[in-house]
Design an enzyme around this catalytic site. Structure first.
Site, PDB file in Angstrom:
ATOM      1  CG  ASP A 231      57.250 -30.052 -15.577  1.00  0.00           C
ATOM      2  OD1 ASP A 231      58.115 -29.023 -15.182  1.00  0.00           O
ATOM      3  OD2 ASP A 231      56.221 -29.864 -15.756  1.00  0.00           O
ATOM      4  CG  ASN A 239      49.976 -25.323  -7.111  1.00  0.00           C
ATOM      5  OD1 ASN A 239      50.086 -25.847  -6.010  1.00  0.00           O
ATOM      6  ND2 ASN A 239      51.272 -24.634  -7.581  1.00  0.00           N
ATOM      7  CG  HIS A 244      49.883 -22.592  -3.470  1.00  0.00           C
ATOM      8  ND1 HIS A 244      50.733 -22.721  -4.550  1.00  0.00           N
ATOM      9  CD2 HIS A 244      49.439 -21.633  -3.686  1.00  0.00           C
ATOM     10  CE1 HIS A 244      50.630 -21.480  -5.466  1.00  0.00           C
ATOM     11  NE2 HIS A 244      49.534 -20.858  -4.859  1.00  0.00           N
ATOM     12  CG  ASP A 248      53.110 -27.654  -0.846  1.00  0.00           C
ATOM     13  OD1 ASP A 248      53.835 -27.052  -1.723  1.00  0.00           O
ATOM     14  OD2 ASP A 248      53.234 -26.869   0.281  1.00  0.00           O
ATOM     15  CD  GLU A 274      56.017 -27.189 -12.532  1.00  0.00           C
ATOM     16  OE1 GLU A 274      55.382 -26.637 -13.452  1.00  0.00           O
ATOM     17  OE2 GLU A 274      56.288 -26.358 -11.458  1.00  0.00           O
TER      18      GLU A 274
END
Length: 360
Positions: A231, A239, A244, A248, A274
């Site tokens: 994770d 974010n 965002h 990404d 994630e």
């Protein structure tokens, strides 16, 4: 390896786009075949003494060559008009000159599947009915006028059998082409359904499918299997602070690192958000923990460029090995619990959760 190269997000081809490409590829192929057939017709009709039909087929070759070139230049509408004109005029002239029994009209029937597949703006039924009216009208005219330049009975039989064989062969070829196109589109849809659109890795469905196949081979391969669940630390902050798009880029970056550390035969997936999940068949507990630590160190040593900044990253991981007779879902659940141990202990670390049958 089971995993494909991670990629940035791109629009997926729509079904209509796939059908359109397959349709025009089929049209161009048929155009080439039809032009080659007309070259043979020139020889056939010259040998039968039907010089007018030989010249007509010469013109047909030129029309098909023009249509083939137009499709290559994406001028599809004009190409299709040329093909329609050629087939309808050729069928009419051939039937009028040497008679309905020559079988020229059979080539009109090849239009029907192409019309249905194209189905431009829902006009297929009207176009098919128009073609039927033309077909029946041509039959009525041929019955009324009779052959204008009849061939000998033997010549007429030769032309008829040539037409029957050609129409059967072309129908089979078109059907085979559409079958391959359908199977190819089906494979693409299956791949899309099992692939994460952002990273290019397996999604949950893809992981479950590939993992089931991998573990089914496991008894023959020998050894144990491990799962690594990772994770990205503080991903929500990335974010919130950078947007965002930056998030990404972080996910794509981590996916590439994971893929670079996965072995041939491993199954790697974006598990959700994630989180990333890696199945490592034939992997001992010690090897799994070492692999997880190498991945963690690689992520920490890397940076992601966002605008003019380079963002530091870290990854928390949980590792679990499948115990004897244990299900994959059970091992993933234990890896998830180990991952939360890593989070609670301060993140950026590897925790493990071995079953009782394995050494601690």
């Amino acid at each position: 390896m089971t995993v494909s190269e991670p990629t940035s997000r791109a629009p997926r081809p729509r079904g209509s786009s796939l059908a359109g490409k397959a349709y025009w590829a089929m049209v161009r192929r048929v155009t080439l075949i039809a032009g080659a057939i007309d070259v043979g017709y020139i020889v056939l009709f010259a040998g039968l003494g039907a010089s007018t039909l030989a010249w007509i087929n010469g013109v047909s070759v030129l029309l098909y060559a023009a249509a083939y070139a137009l499709i290559g230049r994406k001028k599809n509408t004009l190409a299709l008009l040329l093909i329609w004109f050629e087939v309808m005029a050729h069928a009419a002239l051939g039937s009028l000159l040497i008679g309905w029994d020559s079988g020229f009209h059979y080539f009109l029937l090849l239009f029907v599947p192409a019309i249905v597949v194209a189905n431009s703006r829902g006009l297929a039924p009207a176009i098919v009915l128009g073609l039927l009216a033309y077909y029946l009208g041509l039959k009525a005219v041929c019955d009324a006028v009779g052959p204008l330049t009849p061939l000998s009975p033997a010549g007429l039989r030769t032309v008829f059998w040539v037409h029957v064989c050609l129409v059967f062969a072309m129908s089979a070829s078109i059907a085979a082409f559409y079958r391959r196109a359908i199977l190819s589109a089906e494979r693409r849809l299956v791949e899309q359904a099992q692939t994460d659109g952002l990273t290019g890795l397996c999604n949950r469905l893809g992981f479950q499918t590939q993992a089931a196949l991998t573990l089914a081979r496991q008894p023959d391969a020998g050894g144990s299997a491990a799962v690594l669940l990772g994770d990205v630390d503080h991903f929500k902050q990335v974010n919130d602070r950078y947007g965002h798009a930056a998030g990404d880029q972080v996910l794509i970056h981590v996916a590439r690192i994971l893929q670079s550390h996965a072995r041939q035969g491993d199954v790697l997936a974006r598990w959700g958000g994630e989180e990333f999940l890696l199945l490592m068949p034939g992997c001992s507990p010690e090897q799994a923990e070492q692999a997880a630590e190498r991945i963690r160190q690689a992520v920490v040593a890397s940076r992601v460029a966002v605008d003019e900044l380079e963002l530091p990253l870290s990854l928390s991981l949980g590792v679990a090995c499948l115990g004897p007779g244990e299900s994959l879902q059970s091992a993933i659940s234990r890896a998830d619990a180990a991952l939360y141990d890593s989070k609670r202990a301060g993140r950026n670390r590897v925790s493990r959760a071995w079953p009782a049958a394995l050494p601690a």
